[in-house]
Design an enzyme around this catalytic site. Structure first.
Site, PDB file in Angstrom:
ATOM      1  N   ASP A  46       8.268 -21.282 -21.524  1.00  0.00           N
ATOM      2  CA  ASP A  46       6.971 -21.987 -21.522  1.00  0.00           C
ATOM      3  C   ASP A  46       6.599 -22.587 -22.888  1.00  0.00           C
ATOM      4  OD1 ASP A  46       5.356 -18.723 -21.245  1.00  0.00           O
ATOM      5  OD2 ASP A  46       6.097 -19.770 -23.036  1.00  0.00           O
TER       6      ASP A  46
ATOM      7  N   CYS B  92      21.044 -43.601 -18.472  1.00  0.00           N
ATOM      8  CA  CYS B  92      22.433 -43.821 -18.042  1.00  0.00           C
ATOM      9  C   CYS B  92      22.535 -43.872 -16.516  1.00  0.00           C
ATOM     10  CB  CYS B  92      23.342 -42.724 -18.592  1.00  0.00           C
ATOM     11  SG  CYS B  92      23.260 -41.185 -17.661  1.00  0.00           S
TER      12      CYS B  92
ATOM     13  N   THR C 273       8.654  -7.613 -20.182  1.00  0.00           N
ATOM     14  CA  THR C 273       9.813  -7.912 -19.343  1.00  0.00           C
ATOM     15  C   THR C 273      10.122  -6.743 -18.412  1.00  0.00           C
ATOM     16  OG1 THR C 273      12.140  -8.582 -19.286  1.00  0.00           O
ATOM     17  CG2 THR C 273      11.472  -7.145 -21.111  1.00  0.00           C
ATOM     18  N   SER C 274      10.548  -7.059 -17.195  1.00  0.00           N
ATOM     19  CA  SER C 274      10.922  -6.016 -16.233  1.00  0.00           C
ATOM     20  C   SER C 274      12.319  -5.496 -16.535  1.00  0.00           C
ATOM     21  CB  SER C 274      10.889  -6.600 -14.812  1.00  0.00           C
ATOM     22  OG  SER C 274      11.803  -7.691 -14.728  1.00  0.00           O
TER      23      SER C 274
ATOM     24  N   GLN D 231      12.818 -14.730 -23.173  1.00  0.00           N
ATOM     25  CA  GLN D 231      13.291 -15.204 -21.871  1.00  0.00           C
ATOM     26  C   GLN D 231      12.349 -16.286 -21.345  1.00  0.00           C
ATOM     27  OE1 GLN D 231      14.725 -11.507 -19.419  1.00  0.00           O
ATOM     28  NE2 GLN D 231      13.205 -10.814 -20.892  1.00  0.00           N
TER      29      GLN D 231
ATOM     30  N   HIS E 177      16.597 -18.439 -22.151  1.00  0.00           N
ATOM     31  CA  HIS E 177      16.607 -19.076 -20.822  1.00  0.00           C
ATOM     32  C   HIS E 177      16.158 -20.532 -20.882  1.00  0.00           C
ATOM     33  CE1 HIS E 177      16.288 -14.810 -18.900  1.00  0.00           C
ATOM     34  NE2 HIS E 177      17.472 -15.061 -19.389  1.00  0.00           N
TER      35      HIS E 177
HETATM   36  N1  APR Z   1       1.437  -7.621 -20.816  1.00  0.00           N
HETATM   37  C1  APR Z   1       2.700  -7.101 -20.877  1.00  0.00           C
HETATM   38  N2  APR Z   1       3.533  -7.017 -19.797  1.00  0.00           N
HETATM   39  C2  APR Z   1       3.055  -7.465 -18.620  1.00  0.00           C
HETATM   40  C3  APR Z   1       1.748  -8.002 -18.476  1.00  0.00           C
HETATM   41  C4  APR Z   1       0.933  -8.068 -19.648  1.00  0.00           C
HETATM   42  N3  APR Z   1      -0.305  -8.570 -19.592  1.00  0.00           N
HETATM   43  N4  APR Z   1       1.575  -8.352 -17.164  1.00  0.00           N
HETATM   44  C5  APR Z   1       2.733  -8.032 -16.516  1.00  0.00           C
HETATM   45  N5  APR Z   1       3.614  -7.493 -17.394  1.00  0.00           N
HETATM   46  C6  APR Z   1       4.980  -7.031 -17.141  1.00  0.00           C
HETATM   47  C7  APR Z   1       5.263  -6.604 -15.716  1.00  0.00           C
HETATM   48  O1  APR Z   1       4.919  -5.247 -15.485  1.00  0.00           O
HETATM   49  C8  APR Z   1       6.775  -6.840 -15.605  1.00  0.00           C
HETATM   50  O2  APR Z   1       7.494  -5.677 -15.967  1.00  0.00           O
HETATM   51  O3  APR Z   1       5.846  -8.104 -17.393  1.00  0.00           O
HETATM   52  C9  APR Z   1       7.044  -7.938 -16.641  1.00  0.00           C
HETATM   53  C10 APR Z   1       7.420  -9.292 -16.051  1.00  0.00           C
HETATM   54  O4  APR Z   1       8.655  -9.142 -15.420  1.00  0.00           O
HETATM   55  P1  APR Z   1       9.333 -10.377 -14.657  1.00  0.00           P
HETATM   56  O5  APR Z   1       8.339 -11.033 -13.829  1.00  0.00           O
HETATM   57  O6  APR Z   1      10.568  -9.833 -14.030  1.00  0.00           O
HETATM   58  O7  APR Z   1       9.686 -11.397 -15.842  1.00  0.00           O
HETATM   59  P2  APR Z   1      10.905 -11.364 -16.869  1.00  0.00           P
HETATM   60  O8  APR Z   1      11.324  -9.975 -17.173  1.00  0.00           O
HETATM   61  O9  APR Z   1      10.547 -12.235 -17.999  1.00  0.00           O
HETATM   62  O10 APR Z   1      12.041 -12.091 -15.986  1.00  0.00           O
HETATM   63  C11 APR Z   1      13.266 -12.381 -16.592  1.00  0.00           C
HETATM   64  O11 APR Z   1      13.929 -13.645 -14.677  1.00  0.00           O
HETATM   65  O12 APR Z   1      13.230 -15.039 -13.048  1.00  0.00           O
HETATM   66  C12 APR Z   1      13.951 -14.995 -14.198  1.00  0.00           C
HETATM   67  O13 APR Z   1      14.431 -16.688 -15.760  1.00  0.00           O
HETATM   68  C13 APR Z   1      13.396 -15.885 -15.272  1.00  0.00           C
HETATM   69  O14 APR Z   1      13.162 -15.433 -17.633  1.00  0.00           O
HETATM   70  C14 APR Z   1      12.947 -14.905 -16.358  1.00  0.00           C
HETATM   71  C15 APR Z   1      13.811 -13.688 -16.083  1.00  0.00           C
END
Ligand code: APR
Length: 246
Positions: A104, A149, A187-188, A101, A119
């Site tokens: 970067d 363009c 990921t959350s 997702q 994404h």
């Molecule tokens: N190692 C592993 N996980 C981590 C770490 C770490 N060092 N630090 C934080 N986390 C976890 C957090 O606990 C959280 O559950 O990473 C997760 C990040 O979640 P989000 O900020 O919701 O990011 P993500 O799941 O990638 O979001 C999905 O949402 O905003 C949009 O397009 C954007 O791609 C993104 C999508």
């Protein structure tokens, strides 16, 4: 090493096919903020203004200033041990797909090959008129930038309410469907359709390894829910792992 990390390692060692889903947490230890955890972008910024087509239409300069700020901070970031461990796993496993997702580009920089960018990519610019895309890592002096363009350029990322890149979900679902083990790191699991990739695998009984310092909606259903930062746990799971799929 905890018994669950050891058990997850053993499951991974037996895997001939692995599918991974990564999120912003995997880049956190490279100094890039996540979106929803402490210090996350959506804690201090309104996604409606910065990550929707409507927000861009309302104020493209404001949106571009934020994306250029992020491009600059990402440009000075380097991949961490978690990114490197996934490169090593790809090298060792017969069938490997990295569904991310993250926009970067740190997985690319680390050397991962078979990447599905769910994404989009912050280094890609797309013309809102001729639709031509180009990779551009330069410092954007003029914001918003324009295409030859005459059309305005937008970041080549997926905003809320937009379709994922063509074929991305199909490739990702196919990889998860054929995986012996799925890894869900950083990921959350709150954003769909990406988060929807994992439940079907769990329903099929595929071994699922979650890596996250915090619990997520998946934690109670995965096979192994490993608490901790991915730059620590992924190397533990993968490095010196021996012959996979044996
Ligand atoms: N190692 C592993 N996980 C981590 C770490 C770490 N060092 N630090 C934080 N986390 C976890 C957090 O606990 C959280 O559950 O990473 C997760 C990040 O979640 P989000 O900020 O919701 O990011 P993500 O799941 O990638 O979001 C999905 O949402 O905003 C949009 O397009 C954007 O791609 C993104 C999508």
């Amino acid at each position: 090493m905890s018994s669950s990390v050891e058990a997850a390692r053993t499951a991974l060692l037996r895997a001939g096919s692995v599918a991974v889903l990564t999120g912003a947490g995997v880049s956190a230890e490279s100094g890039i903020p996540t979106f929803r955890s402490n210090g996350g972008y959506w804690r201090t910024h309104r996604f409606e203004d910065l990550a929707t087509p409507q927000g861009f239409a309302r104020d493209p300069k404001f949106v571009w200033e934020w994306y250029e700020e992020r491009r600059r901070s990402i440009a000075s970031a380097t991949p961490n041990a978690g990114h490197a461990a996934l490169v090593e796993l790809e090298r060792r496993v017969r069938r490997f797909t990295l569904n991310t997702q993250n926009m970067d580009g740190l997985h690319d920089l680390a050397g991962s090959k078979n990447i599905v960018k769910l994404h989009g990519d912050i280094w890609v610019l797309r013309c809102t008129r001729c639709r031509r895309e180009r990779v551009d890592r330069t410092v954007l002096r003029e914001l918003p930038p324009y295409c030859e363009c005459g059309g305005m350029l937008r970041p080549g990322v997926v905003w809320f309410g937009e379709m994922l890149p063509e074929g991305a979900m199909e490739r990702a679902s196919d990889a998860v469907h054929n995986a012996d083990v799925v890894i869900v790191a950083g990921t959350s699991a709150r954003v769909y359709p990406a988060a929807g990739l994992i439940p079907p695998a769990m329903e099929r009984g595929t071994a699922a390894i979650e890596i996250n310092p915090e619990a997520t909606d998946f934690s109670s259903d995965v096979t192994f829910s490993l608490r901790g930062p991915s730059a620590e746990i992924l190397p533990m799971l993968i490095m010196d792992g021996g012959n996979y799929g044996s």
